[in-house]
Scaffold this active site. Structure first.
Site, PDB file in Angstrom:
ATOM      1  N   ARG A 214       1.058  -0.854   0.130  1.00 36.32           N
ATOM      2  CA  ARG A 214       0.175  -0.080  -0.236  1.00 36.32           C
ATOM      3  C   ARG A 214       0.693   1.147   0.024  1.00 36.32           C
ATOM      4  O   ARG A 214       0.407   2.299  -0.519  1.00 36.32           O
ATOM      5  CB  ARG A 214      -1.356  -0.024   1.105  1.00 36.32           C
ATOM      6  N   PHE A 230     -12.051  -5.174  -5.907  1.00 31.94           N
ATOM      7  CA  PHE A 230     -12.127  -6.555  -4.639  1.00 31.94           C
ATOM      8  C   PHE A 230     -11.385  -5.389  -2.678  1.00 31.94           C
ATOM      9  O   PHE A 230     -10.531  -6.294  -2.666  1.00 31.94           O
ATOM     10  CB  PHE A 230     -10.750  -7.974  -4.684  1.00 31.94           C
ATOM     11  N   ASP A 251     -15.838  -4.317  -4.313  1.00 34.43           N
ATOM     12  CA  ASP A 251     -16.300  -5.283  -4.087  1.00 34.43           C
ATOM     13  C   ASP A 251     -17.556  -5.961  -4.057  1.00 34.43           C
ATOM     14  O   ASP A 251     -18.939  -4.854  -4.006  1.00 34.43           O
ATOM     15  CB  ASP A 251     -15.912  -4.480  -2.176  1.00 34.43           C
ATOM     16  N   SER A 252     -18.389  -6.330  -3.968  1.00 34.47           N
ATOM     17  CA  SER A 252     -19.122  -7.974  -3.953  1.00 34.47           C
ATOM     18  C   SER A 252     -19.871  -8.155  -2.642  1.00 34.47           C
ATOM     19  O   SER A 252     -21.167  -8.371  -2.841  1.00 34.47           O
ATOM     20  CB  SER A 252     -18.980  -8.989  -4.850  1.00 34.47           C
ATOM     21  N   ALA A 281     -16.533  -8.033  -9.662  1.00 27.43           N
ATOM     22  CA  ALA A 281     -15.459  -7.424 -10.396  1.00 27.43           C
ATOM     23  C   ALA A 281     -14.773  -7.885 -11.919  1.00 27.43           C
ATOM     24  O   ALA A 281     -14.355  -7.039 -12.953  1.00 27.43           O
ATOM     25  CB  ALA A 281     -13.948  -7.738  -9.326  1.00 27.43           C
ATOM     26  N   ASP A 298      -6.603  -7.322  -5.862  1.00 27.48           N
ATOM     27  CA  ASP A 298      -6.636  -8.095  -4.703  1.00 27.48           C
ATOM     28  C   ASP A 298      -7.279  -9.219  -4.627  1.00 27.48           C
ATOM     29  O   ASP A 298      -7.867  -9.211  -3.662  1.00 27.48           O
ATOM     30  CB  ASP A 298      -5.611  -7.146  -4.117  1.00 27.48           C
ATOM     31  N   CYS A 338      -3.009 -14.316  -3.333  1.00 27.49           N
ATOM     32  CA  CYS A 338      -2.573 -14.457  -1.404  1.00 27.49           C
ATOM     33  C   CYS A 338      -3.180 -16.340  -1.780  1.00 27.49           C
ATOM     34  O   CYS A 338      -2.927 -16.026  -0.520  1.00 27.49           O
ATOM     35  CB  CYS A 338      -3.262 -13.412  -0.498  1.00 27.49           C
TER      36      CYS A 338
HETATM   37  N1  SAH Z   1      -7.735  -5.613  -0.870  1.00 26.00           N
HETATM   38  C1  SAH Z   1      -7.984  -5.831  -0.185  1.00 26.00           C
HETATM   39  C2  SAH Z   1      -8.062  -6.505   0.514  1.00 26.00           C
HETATM   40  C3  SAH Z   1      -8.769  -8.207  -0.578  1.00 26.00           C
HETATM   41  S1  SAH Z   1      -9.822  -9.673   0.421  1.00 26.00           S
HETATM   42  C4  SAH Z   1      -7.491  -5.013   0.880  1.00 26.00           C
HETATM   43  O1  SAH Z   1      -6.451  -4.877   1.244  1.00 26.00           O
HETATM   44  O2  SAH Z   1      -8.052  -4.953   2.806  1.00 26.00           O
HETATM   45  C5  SAH Z   1     -10.961  -9.878  -1.146  1.00 26.00           C
HETATM   46  C6  SAH Z   1     -12.494  -9.026  -0.735  1.00 26.00           C
HETATM   47  O3  SAH Z   1     -12.893  -9.610  -2.361  1.00 26.00           O
HETATM   48  C7  SAH Z   1     -13.396  -9.072   0.011  1.00 26.00           C
HETATM   49  O4  SAH Z   1     -13.754  -8.064   0.473  1.00 26.00           O
HETATM   50  C8  SAH Z   1     -14.574  -9.873  -0.945  1.00 26.00           C
HETATM   51  O5  SAH Z   1     -16.416  -9.087  -0.481  1.00 26.00           O
HETATM   52  C9  SAH Z   1     -14.251  -9.641  -1.697  1.00 26.00           C
HETATM   53  N2  SAH Z   1     -14.740 -10.034  -3.503  1.00 26.00           N
HETATM   54  C10 SAH Z   1     -14.728 -11.530  -4.033  1.00 26.00           C
HETATM   55  N3  SAH Z   1     -15.342 -11.876  -4.456  1.00 26.00           N
HETATM   56  C11 SAH Z   1     -15.322 -10.550  -5.341  1.00 26.00           C
HETATM   57  C12 SAH Z   1     -15.715 -10.470  -6.730  1.00 26.00           C
HETATM   58  N4  SAH Z   1     -16.122 -11.849  -7.632  1.00 26.00           N
HETATM   59  N5  SAH Z   1     -15.909  -9.210  -6.960  1.00 26.00           N
HETATM   60  C13 SAH Z   1     -15.602  -8.114  -6.285  1.00 26.00           C
HETATM   61  N6  SAH Z   1     -15.201  -8.571  -4.977  1.00 26.00           N
HETATM   62  C14 SAH Z   1     -15.675  -9.727  -4.494  1.00 26.00           C
END
Ligand code: SAH
Length: 394
Positions: A214, A230, A251-252, A281, A298, A338
């Site tokens: 970040r 995400f 975010d979903s 996404a 991410d 991850c």
């Molecule tokens: N980038 C974040 C961590 C991501 S965790 C950070 O730095 O803190 C993954 C996230 O992706 C979760 O919040 C989850 O709700 C979201 N997610 C999972 N599948 C998704 C999709 N198909 N489209 C959008 N968001 C999604």
């Protein structure tokens, strides 16, 4: 020392132990003397009856998680020493009593010679997750150790093991406070404020492991139009907001979007440069051609097990392809995986395949990993789970 279960390894299967790898797979076991139950402390021997290691037993694929290569009694004193070593190490990193930063990982499992144990620290609250019954059984002792070591730096210890202890175990963990009590806290990371609610969402409530990435992002966002896919708590968005022209968080999960909005507000008030979208996404990425200069990808771990690895690699390829296709010329992509089962090489190959499919020129500017409070045990390469690339797309 109390009488303990003795486990003999098959001849030749002691090699990884002799190279200090902390896991014993069930297929390596020749003989178990006794009837250990999950979480019991066991001693490992080679086929010639030489002592190898002491660890926690667990029926399942990883049968023993090694605690020590010397014959020890893993009692409260043993764990006190290990956790205190982990704390001293964080102190040497400048993470303790740091006025601008009070969110960090205090114990990173194998990386801190404590397989099966994660402890994150959020401005006074330690949130713990155990991944083995052996560690789960020690949770109260571990909480006691934290109160001793952290003193008035600690207001509460929360155990969030319900979803992480092995599901075959039959033991049903309950998420609960082991010491003190606290609602969500506001913590600091490089001076930015974040609300951390460990009762919600994945891991212990916050993705501490992306801290340094970040920080790197912050350097690239000056006057940029940024898309954070995400977004979860919006942590990347907060850093981007410092200098960006606009920041969009996707975010979903509606709850995640709410949290991201709160975190933006906490740091920047009602700043119109930020907007969030509760959307998928993959769909969102279909229709953004040329709209953004910088995209962050991410996603959650696409593969939790080796048997779904091929699908996961396809997923990374598809996602990266969309972003590379859609980004403005001269754009930057921060892309991550991850998943522990996806190696650095595999991830890079997926991104390479994605780039090749678009036909655009792509350069790698940085290769990212996890920060030093998530140390990688050199004998356990699996503890390096976070991989990322910064791409420049011509
Ligand atoms: N980038 C974040 C961590 C991501 S965790 C950070 O730095 O803190 C993954 C996230 O992706 C979760 O919040 C989850 O709700 C979201 N997610 C999972 N599948 C998704 C999709 N198909 N489209 C959008 N968001 C999604």
């Amino acid at each position: 020392m109390t009488e303990r279960t003795k486990i003999i390894l098959k001849s030749g299967k002691d090699q990884s132990v002799k190279r200090y790898h902390p896991w014993i797979f069930s297929g390596a076991i020749k003989m178990i003397y006794g009837n250990p139950v999950e979480g019991d402390v066991v001693d490992l021997f080679d086929n010639e009856d030489n002592f190898l290691a002491t660890g926690h037993y667990q029926p399942g694929s990883i049968a023993v998680r090694i605690l020590s290569f010397e014959q020890v009694e893993p009692d409260i004193g043993f764990f006190y020493k290990r956790i205190s070593t982990a704390l001293d190490y964080r102190r040497s990193l400048g993470l303790i009593d740091n006025p601008g930063l009070n969110i960090f990982r205090l114990v990173h499992a194998e990386g801190d010679d404590l397989p099966g144990l994660i402890i994150d620290y959020y401005n006074g609250v330690a949130v713990m997750q155990t991944h083995s019954i052996g560690m789960y059984r020690m949770r109260k002792e571990i909480s006691e150790i934290l109160t001793q070591l952290l003193g008035d730096r600690l207001t509460a210890v929360y155990d969030k093991s319900e979803g992480t202890i092995p599901y075959m175990s039959g033991i049903k963990g309950v998420n609960e406070f082991l010491y003190g009590n606290s609602g969500p806290v506001t913590g600091l990371e490089y001076g930015y404020k974040f609300i951390v609610d460990w009762t919600f969402g994945q891991k212990t409530g916050f993705f501490i492991d992306q801290r340094e990435n970040r920080k790197l992002l912050e350097e690239y966002t000056n006057r940029k139009r940024v898309l954070n896919m995400f977004g979860y708590t919006g942590a990347f968005s907060v850093y981007a907001m410092k200098n960006a022209e606009l920041v969009h968080t996707v975010d979903s999960s509606a709850q995640a979007i709410e949290l991201a909005n709160e975190n933006i507000k906490l740091n920047f008030g009602d700043d119109k440069r930020h907007q969030s979208f509760n959307a998928d996404a993959f769909e969102f990425l279909n229709d953004i051609k040329g709209k953004y200069d910088l995209i962050i990808l991410d996603p959650p771990a696409f593969a939790k097990h080796n048997n779904v690895l091929a699908n996961a690699l396809q997923g990374y390829k598809r996602l990266n392809m969309k972003a590379i296709e859609q980004i403005k010329p001269g754009g930057i992509i921060f892309t991550f995986s991850c998943s522990q089962v996806v190696t650095k090489e595999n991830f890079r190959k997926s991104v390479f395949a994605a780039a090749a499919n678009t036909g655009r020129k792509v350069k790698i500017l940085h290769q990212m990993s996890q920060p030093p409070d998530h140390p990688v045990n050199i004998y356990h390469p699996e503890s390096e789970y976070l991989k990322g690339l910064v791409l420049y797309v011509e």
